[in-house]
Design an enzyme around this catalytic site. Structure first.
Site, mmCIF file in Angstrom:
data_model
loop_
_atom_site.group_PDB
_atom_site.id
_atom_site.type_symbol
_atom_site.label_atom_id
_atom_site.label_comp_id
_atom_site.label_asym_id
_atom_site.label_seq_id
_atom_site.Cartn_x
_atom_site.Cartn_y
_atom_site.Cartn_z
ATOM 1 C CG ASP A 296 -2.078 0.940 1.091
ATOM 2 O OD1 ASP A 296 -2.333 1.418 -0.035
ATOM 3 O OD2 ASP A 296 -2.739 1.216 2.115
ATOM 4 C CG HIS B 11 -0.201 2.037 -9.151
ATOM 5 N ND1 HIS B 11 -0.481 1.692 -7.854
ATOM 6 C CD2 HIS B 11 -1.238 2.813 -9.568
ATOM 7 C CE1 HIS B 11 -1.633 2.247 -7.501
ATOM 8 N NE2 HIS B 11 -2.116 2.933 -8.516
ATOM 9 C CG LEU C 164 8.994 -17.217 -4.029
ATOM 10 C CD1 LEU C 164 8.961 -17.314 -2.505
ATOM 11 C CD2 LEU C 164 9.502 -15.823 -4.428
HETATM 12 C C1 IPE Z 1 -5.440 -2.620 -0.092
HETATM 13 O O1 IPE Z 1 -5.077 -1.299 -0.297
HETATM 14 C C2 IPE Z 1 -5.457 -3.359 -1.394
HETATM 15 C C3 IPE Z 1 -4.165 -3.510 -2.042
HETATM 16 C C4 IPE Z 1 -3.003 -3.181 -1.560
HETATM 17 C C5 IPE Z 1 -4.211 -4.135 -3.347
HETATM 18 P P1 IPE Z 1 -6.187 -0.142 -0.415
HETATM 19 O O2 IPE Z 1 -5.454 1.135 -0.542
HETATM 20 O O3 IPE Z 1 -7.146 -0.490 -1.494
HETATM 21 O O4 IPE Z 1 -6.939 -0.285 0.973
HETATM 22 P P2 IPE Z 1 -7.809 0.762 1.803
HETATM 23 O O5 IPE Z 1 -8.862 1.286 0.884
HETATM 24 O O6 IPE Z 1 -6.883 1.860 2.253
HETATM 25 O O7 IPE Z 1 -8.335 -0.027 2.944
HETATM 26 C C1 IPE Z 2 -1.639 0.271 -3.334
HETATM 27 O O1 IPE Z 2 -1.402 1.635 -3.407
HETATM 28 C C2 IPE Z 2 -1.886 -0.345 -4.684
HETATM 29 C C3 IPE Z 2 -3.289 -0.704 -4.948
HETATM 30 C C4 IPE Z 2 -4.249 -0.674 -4.088
HETATM 31 C C5 IPE Z 2 -3.609 -1.129 -6.303
HETATM 32 P P1 IPE Z 2 -2.581 2.682 -3.394
HETATM 33 O O2 IPE Z 2 -2.984 2.954 -4.804
HETATM 34 O O3 IPE Z 2 -3.679 2.243 -2.510
HETATM 35 O O4 IPE Z 2 -1.856 3.962 -2.810
HETATM 36 P P2 IPE Z 2 -2.432 4.967 -1.712
HETATM 37 O O5 IPE Z 2 -2.886 4.141 -0.557
HETATM 38 O O6 IPE Z 2 -3.544 5.705 -2.369
HETATM 39 O O7 IPE Z 2 -1.259 5.832 -1.385
HETATM 40 MG MG MG Z 3 -4.034 2.478 -0.530
#
Ligand code: IPE
Ligand code: IPE
Ligand code: MG
Length: 261
Positions: free
Chosen positions: A35, A52, A146
């Site tokens: 995240d 990303h 892995l």
């Molecule tokens: C969780 O992250 C999902 C992934 C890392 C793929 P999100 O950014 O979607 O989660 P919330 O919305 O903060 O809970």
């Molecule tokens: C995690 O990073 C990746 C996915 C959920 C696809 P985020 O896109 O949630 O990044 P933040 O949390 O908005 O910084």
């Molecule tokens: Mg996020």
């Protein structure tokens, strides 16, 4: 361990960190909620997709470190069921990035002996992304250094719903009685039926929630939350997480041996 010890550990070099790891105490299965990509990009005034993209480098590094340490399984949360609620442009960029990752990393995964599999409701993916996923799964099916599991269009509750449906179908066919249902029978119907439960869950970006990830499997997993954003989470950060994991005492509901009541 007190704060002084933990800040001393953070000063150590990569090599010193690695020598502190106890091979017998390493997790067999690490799960990661990757995240913070969007925030990483926003901090640099870049579009979210740049975060990303940078996050792919962290994935690559996690795979390398796991292979070096002989960690058997790595499960990464790449796209949740709830992530379908994001703006369509971000979803398309993420799907494009998934195809890019699979097309460019495939040969490297094969060379490294990594078996790639996916969990989630994959039928929601665009056809071309799904084709890349199936191709990578097939081409790495014989490898086992892995076990890399990528959670895509994944939801922990949906996984449990799918397991319940499978059991009900078996009951309908007369192959299952209510008393046959126990924890292991449910576990066999999960997407992760042939993986051990994760020993360690890492979530980056400072959020301290599970966000519908591996709800059943995390029952006794050690949770590690770090403020580091996913694109910044590299070898050093994983070693620190592993050292913290090794300091934890996994009791599984028991009392400590040697302590009298
Ligand atoms: C969780 O992250 C999902 C992934 C890392 C793929 P999100 O950014 O979607 O989660 P919330 O919305 O903060 O809970
Ligand atoms: C995690 O990073 C990746 C996915 C959920 C696809 P985020 O896109 O949630 O990044 P933040 O949390 O908005 O910084
Ligand atoms: Mg996020």
């Amino acid at each position: 361990m007190d704060t002084k010890d933990s800040s001393a550990i953070e000063q150590l070099s990569l090599k010193e960190l690695a020598t502190r790891l106890e091979p017998d105490l390493l997790p067999k299965h690490i799960a990661i909620i990757m995240d913070g990509n969007g925030r990483w990009a926003e901090l640099r005034s870049l579009p979210r997709i740049a975060g990303h993209r940078e996050g792919i480098k962290s994935v690559r590094e996690m795979i390398t470190v796991c292979l070096e340490l002989g960690i058997h399984a790595l499960t990464i949360y790449a796209f949740s069921q709830e992530n379908w609620k994001r703006p369509i442009q971000e979803i398309s960029s993420l799907m494009g990035l998934l195809e890019y990752y699979l097309s460019t990393e495939r040969s490297k995964l094969i060379e490294q002996g990594v078996r790639l599999r996916t969990i989630g409701r994959l039928d929601s993916l665009p056809a071309s992304a799904l084709q890349w996923v199936r191709a990578a799964e097939q081409e790495t099916a014989h490898l086992d250094k892995l076990h890399l599991t990528v959670a895509l269009s994944y939801g922990g509750r949906a996984e449990i719903v799918d397991a319940v449906r499978e059991l009900l179908h078996e009951a309908e066919e007369g192959k299952l009685q209510p008393d046959d249902v126990d924890e292991s029978r449910i576990q066999q119907c999960l997407y992760t039926h042939d993986l051990p439960d994760p020993d360690l869950l890492v979530r980056t970006s400072g959020e301290t929630r599970i966000s519908n990830f591996l709800l059943w499997q995390l029952a006794y997993t050690e949770l590690y939350f770090t403020p580091t954003l996913w694109p910044d989470f590299r070898r050093r950060d994983l070693l620190l997480a592993l050292l913290e994991y090794q300091r934890r005492e996994r009791r599984f509901g028991r009392v400590l041996s040697g302590i009298s009541s």
